[in-house]
Write an enzyme that holds these catalytic residues in place. Structure first.
Site, short mmCIF file in Angstrom:
data_model
loop_
_atom_site.label_atom_id
_atom_site.label_comp_id
_atom_site.label_asym_id
_atom_site.label_seq_id
_atom_site.Cartn_x
_atom_site.Cartn_y
_atom_site.Cartn_z
N HIS A 1 -3.42 -11.15 4.70
CA HIS A 1 -3.01 -11.46 6.08
C HIS A 1 -3.11 -12.96 6.34
O HIS A 1 -3.65 -13.39 7.36
CB HIS A 1 -3.85 -10.67 7.09
CG HIS A 1 -4.13 -9.26 6.64
ND1 HIS A 1 -5.36 -8.84 6.22
CD2 HIS A 1 -3.31 -8.20 6.48
CE1 HIS A 1 -5.29 -7.57 5.84
NE2 HIS A 1 -4.05 -7.15 5.98
N GLU B 1 2.91 -6.74 2.72
CA GLU B 1 2.23 -5.52 3.16
C GLU B 1 3.22 -4.52 3.75
O GLU B 1 2.89 -3.77 4.66
CB GLU B 1 1.09 -5.82 4.15
CG GLU B 1 0.04 -4.72 4.15
CD GLU B 1 -1.22 -5.05 4.95
OE1 GLU B 1 -1.27 -6.10 5.60
OE2 GLU B 1 -2.17 -4.25 4.89
N HIS C 1 0.85 -1.19 0.00
CA HIS C 1 0.00 0.00 0.00
C HIS C 1 0.89 1.25 0.00
O HIS C 1 1.98 1.24 0.57
CB HIS C 1 -0.90 0.04 1.25
CG HIS C 1 -1.82 -1.12 1.40
ND1 HIS C 1 -2.85 -1.36 0.52
CD2 HIS C 1 -1.89 -2.10 2.35
CE1 HIS C 1 -3.51 -2.45 0.93
NE2 HIS C 1 -2.95 -2.91 2.02
N ARG D 1 -3.40 3.30 0.46
CA ARG D 1 -3.32 2.90 1.87
C ARG D 1 -4.67 2.37 2.33
O ARG D 1 -5.70 3.07 2.25
CB ARG D 1 -2.92 4.11 2.70
CG ARG D 1 -2.69 3.81 4.15
CD ARG D 1 -2.11 5.03 4.88
NE ARG D 1 -1.62 4.64 6.19
CZ ARG D 1 -0.84 5.39 6.95
NH1 ARG D 1 -0.45 6.59 6.51
NH2 ARG D 1 -0.44 4.97 8.13
N ALA D 2 -4.69 1.15 2.86
CA ALA D 2 -5.96 0.48 3.17
C ALA D 2 -6.71 1.21 4.29
O ALA D 2 -7.92 1.43 4.19
CB ALA D 2 -5.72 -0.97 3.55
#
Lengths: 337, 337
Positions: A223, A284, A8, A71-72
């Site tokens: 994840h 990530e 991200h 960016r999440a």
């Protein structure tokens, strides 16, 4: 070639955050609205934000290419309405596109969608089309909970999501299922909400039959799949109790898990339990966990070390680090040498 | 001696479920209210429901004693109000007490609490006191989300929960943190809501400092800790990012994980990652996953096989199967030979 499917733009230049603050302020006071054209950010500012951060660590870790999305935690689809999210998604997607234009061999853009609580998922299609056709997006992030921790949206198997799945199949683009900031005080954003979402969505898919309707749809659960691989026996047992004993494993034709699990035993479990064809290398980085583990002397999120130490065959390792990503993300493969 | 700290009365005789249906119907139509004294269930009915089910499988698996609480998914604290939950908890707790009276060497009772969305946690104290002092409860189940999947309650570190923690410390009784049925269509009760709750609560504890205020409080997180052990590096890294690098491990003085993980790789990870002093043998039999795994020929929830095959030292295995339970549940230890 080493491909990281989950990065991200967490280090975007400061004018982006300031623009968003003004956009939020304007929800109460329209005189504070920012420039609709977006923040002014130079190529040099972008280069500085990338070269000192993601690109430096990619080089240190031997990562060749990263699928790079906004960016999440900043997607924050719960803020404002559809117009708010539409303007914000456009600006964030444009920035990731610019990163990929500056470093075409190192970054491939992925897009966020202008989701909004209660808005019909079909409202995201124009931005999805624009991101793929005009910005070169190779993937998209879909938020299964635009409410930000209150889970007011129907399961991803609900018919209301179908226009999105149809378009993704038509575009041959995979979706990473990724929530954003939790505004529910019960849930810590990166410590529980992210992992819960991963588990929740896998179970939604296990209860439903989405891929009977969309056999070519590909969903990536980040994840490391939340709690799913650790509880794989539970999911197999629940599938059996639902009269579909092979359904959990059948999902792995369409569902993929990334390797964002930040210690060796977790990666070992992931690769012991699931077939290597459904696991995609990712870190990530730079994300939720940025520190160095004093026990190893390496970054917690340096997942490449764990993956290469997991005892895979050379063939399986190549699938996890490269081959699967080329297969799941054909628009990425088309960009690569 | 083998102690299972996590069993529910999922096989209670049919009059219990009928009584609950009448209680729910009476929320709309008071003329349908059931007998306030509770359902009539004979000792023989209880014996039949236990001997053909839990007791048979305990014998087959070599489990000596089970900590036995009301069916978790039936707690359903979201139904009705505090009076509804109070009547229901009383009846369910009485039944578990009767099981333990009939089989005092095989079952020790644990209690559910009359929680209700929005009700102050201190309202559960009279039933907690009754369960411990009159029914012999050795533990209690605390629901961190009485709303049933909408997570409207504050984190367990919030001061509103403190009267409950104070009383548990005073009684020297541990709490298992266990949600009930999800009425949110996004969450499957046993496939995602249970696991999400386990992860959520651990992260709440990591964000807070509950055990500085309650150094003698003991919380058991079921289902192998949800996603926590699989993502232990993430939690250690998040603790470090919060400036408390040892906080995740420090929690393990007060937080315990059970072994309700239904395959060998999951149990191996749990026991590889966490010190054996914080792991408690459990199976949640007869619970969410009741089938036989065709790959092993054994029940998915026959966790004793996984635990004994995990390669622990004899000392560590004895701690997980017996010693830790005696230490964490002193009122259980007092009942045992």
């Amino acid at each position: 070639m080493i491909i990281d499917v989950h990065g991200h733009y967490t280090t975007a230049p400061e004018p982006l955050g300031r623009w968003r603050q003004e956009q939020i302020a304007a929800l109460d006071d329209p005189t504070r609205a920012p420039d609709p054209a977006g923040p002014r950010i130079s190529d040099d500012e972008i280069r500085a934000s990338i070269e000192a951060n993601q690109l430096r660590q990619m080089d240190e870790r031997g990562i060749d290419v990263t699928v790079f999305s906004p960016r999440a935690s900043f997607m924050a689809h719960h803020i404002g309405d559809l117009a708010t999210s539409s303007a914000w998604a456009r600006i964030c997607n444009d920035l990731c596109h610019r990163v990929a234009e500056l470093y075409p061999e190192r970054f491939a853009p992925a897009a966020m969608l202008p989701q909004s609580p209660g808005a019909d998922p079909s409202t995201v299609l124009p931005e999805l089309d624009r991101a793929v056709h005009e910005l070169g997006a190779v993937a998209v992030n879909v938020n299964p909970d635009p409410s930000g921790g209150y889970w007011s949206a129907p399961p991803l198997t609900d018919r209301s999501w179908y226009p999105l799945w149809e378009r993704l199949v038509a575009l041959d683009v995979p979706a990473m299922v990724h929530v954003s900031t939790s505004c529910n005080p019960a849930f810590h954003t990166t410590g529980s909400h992210y992992l819960n979402a991963d588990t929740t969505v896998f179970m939604q898919l296990l209860q439903g039959d989405l891929f009977a309707d969309f056999p070519d749809l590909r969903l990536v659960i980040p994840h490391g799949g939340g709690a799913v691989p650790y509880h794989w026996g539970r999911f197999r047992g629940l599938a059996q109790a639902m009269g579909r004993p092979e359904h959990a494993e059948a999902l792995l034709r369409n569902v993929f898990f990334d390797t964002c699990v930040y210690h060796q035993p977790g990666i070992d479990l992931l690769l012991r339990v699931l077939p290597p064809d459904c696991v995609l290398f990712a870190s990530e980085m730079i994300g939720a966990v940025r520190g160095i583990d004093p026990r190893t002397g390496h970054h917690f999120d340096d997942t490449r070390r764990y993956v290469t130490n997991a005892g895979l065959s050379a063939e399986a390792l190549a699938a996890v680090e490269e081959g699967n990503a080329r297969r799941v993300y054909p628009r990425l493969a088309a960009r690569l040498p």
